[in-house]
Scaffold this active site. Sequence first.
Site, PDB file in Angstrom:
ATOM      1  N   GLY A 241       0.817  -1.203   0.000  1.00 16.47           N
ATOM      2  CA  GLY A 241       0.000   0.000   0.000  1.00 16.47           C
ATOM      3  C   GLY A 241       0.848   1.249   0.000  1.00 16.47           C
ATOM      4  O   GLY A 241       2.025   1.233  -0.325  1.00 16.47           O
ATOM      5  N   ASP A 296       6.600 -15.455  -7.348  1.00 15.62           N
ATOM      6  CA  ASP A 296       5.677 -16.397  -7.990  1.00 15.62           C
ATOM      7  C   ASP A 296       5.943 -16.570  -9.486  1.00 15.62           C
ATOM      8  O   ASP A 296       5.328 -17.435 -10.122  1.00 15.62           O
ATOM      9  CB  ASP A 296       4.222 -15.941  -7.810  1.00 15.62           C
ATOM     10  CG  ASP A 296       3.759 -16.006  -6.373  1.00 15.62           C
ATOM     11  OD1 ASP A 296       4.462 -16.624  -5.561  1.00 15.62           O
ATOM     12  OD2 ASP A 296       2.695 -15.436  -6.061  1.00 15.62           O
ATOM     13  N   ARG A 450      11.195 -16.696   1.410  1.00 14.47           N
ATOM     14  CA  ARG A 450      11.146 -15.278   1.030  1.00 14.47           C
ATOM     15  C   ARG A 450      12.308 -14.476   1.594  1.00 14.47           C
ATOM     16  O   ARG A 450      12.772 -13.520   0.975  1.00 14.47           O
ATOM     17  CB  ARG A 450       9.833 -14.658   1.540  1.00 14.47           C
ATOM     18  CG  ARG A 450       8.618 -14.992   0.721  1.00 14.47           C
ATOM     19  CD  ARG A 450       7.335 -14.781   1.506  1.00 14.47           C
ATOM     20  NE  ARG A 450       7.341 -13.600   2.336  1.00 14.47           N
ATOM     21  CZ  ARG A 450       6.587 -12.511   2.104  1.00 14.47           C
ATOM     22  NH1 ARG A 450       5.823 -12.473   1.040  1.00 14.47           N
ATOM     23  NH2 ARG A 450       6.596 -11.493   2.938  1.00 14.47           N
TER      24      ARG A 450
END
Length: 524
Positions: A241, A296, A450
């Site tokens: 965001g 991904d 990650r």
Amino acid sequence: MYTLSHVITTPLHHHHHDSTLRYSNPRLFHSFRVANKFRVFSDLKKSPSNNAIDFTDTDWKIKFKEDFEERFRLPHVTDTFPDSASIPSTFCLKMRTPMTKDFPGNYNSDEWNGYINDNDRVLLKTINHSSPTSAGAECIDPGCNWVEQWVHRAGPRKEIYFKPEEVKAAIVTCGGLCPGLNDVIRQIVITLEIYGVTKIVGIPFGYRGLSDKELTEVPLSRKVVQNIHLSGGSLLGVSRGGPGVSEIVDSLQKRGINMLFVLGGNGTHAGANAIHNECCKRRLKVSVIGVPKTIDNDILLMDKTFGFDTAVEEAQRAINSAYIEAHSAYHGIGIVKLMGRSSGFIAMQSSLASGQIDICLIPEVPFNLHGSHGVLSHLKYLIETKGSAVVCVAEGAGQNLLQKTNATDASGNIIFGDIGVYIQQETKKYFKEIGIHADVKYIDPTYMIRAGRANASDGILCTVLGQNAVHGAFAGFSGITVGTCNTHYAYFPITEVIAHPKLVDPNSRMWHRCLTSTGQPDFI
């Protein structure tokens, strides 16, 4: 995966026009356009009429070429500033430094053959599918004729449109963590310094850092970034965001930033494109360059994105652990959940690489858990015949089986239910009900993967992506992103890569190879 070939021959000039292409027989042939993606023989009800092609028109290839060429034209500072003059590039590897002793204003003009010509192109598709029924067929017309499509080659240009001494460059990393972020940051800084840029800053914690007054710029130099690639995470921090586009551009203007390098996925790139458009609207000479960051591997048109290779490699540890647990237990079942919100590339490639997976479940391929053809029934068969089983499931798979929450994260992504835990619970329940002992183990290595450091393959990819991002900015491009295409590095307009995530094609050879490896049936 909704990918189809496009028509284009090597473009030597840009054409500005408004061409509309139509099918002559919409009942038979339909094209569903998403950015540059087309699917032939789709349901008529999904067809936007203004994207059809009239194949009876002998010039349909020429018209489609013009449409493709216009869509893939790279936005440039001269679009907004036609009189913007170029200068000889300060990037020349013949010299120890790119500048003279009295550098501002004195630019290197030595001849060097390391530059990319603006007319250089990379072929986007390389397979000639002779029939629409070929595995993974990518066709434009019903005859599936071979048509070429070309995208712009990445690299340093002989002429640049920014004076290095006037540049203030900023780097921002958005979204979640991904192996290789520090590698890209490092190489952007190093390449900027080779051009002669001295004002380089990092924006902390994503787009948030452009509005939060408590967060200050991080001065960057080669000395600062020299060893950051030796660890995972991001030197600058990440967040999802952020403020509105207008507020971001206000901040860029106030800070005097005229090069912005944005590392992130589809949502982040959409933001970068909006920033680019707002800068053009305000007539600000700012180059906004994206570097696709998604573990991904779900960015359109590109061979792969950085972090993906590392994720597949690290996933092998989790899969092997699940295999050992399952193989060592009486009627053992190991379940591993890997990343992949809407694209199952990590689960598919990890299953192929390990050779230890019996069932691979991905978002693109629907499946049933229960029933005679369901996953649980096949697990029972595996227990009876092999004595153990290992399941690999992508996080976005089987969401139709879970209760919807309608909740979203700060990036606007739907918060998924935990399909891994659900399968674990349903597996235990199923075997208990049928009276067969089952020892079920569940592993979720998401955050371990990650947060890791990039492996050698991703390290190279990150290094070249960072370099080419800087080359693109100095060449005057904006609103573009950089990636690999058929092993070569290319520039793409951001608008062409953010339409939707890249998906695994259930009819592709790679998915068929995965099914051959696992030996799993259809679960429908």
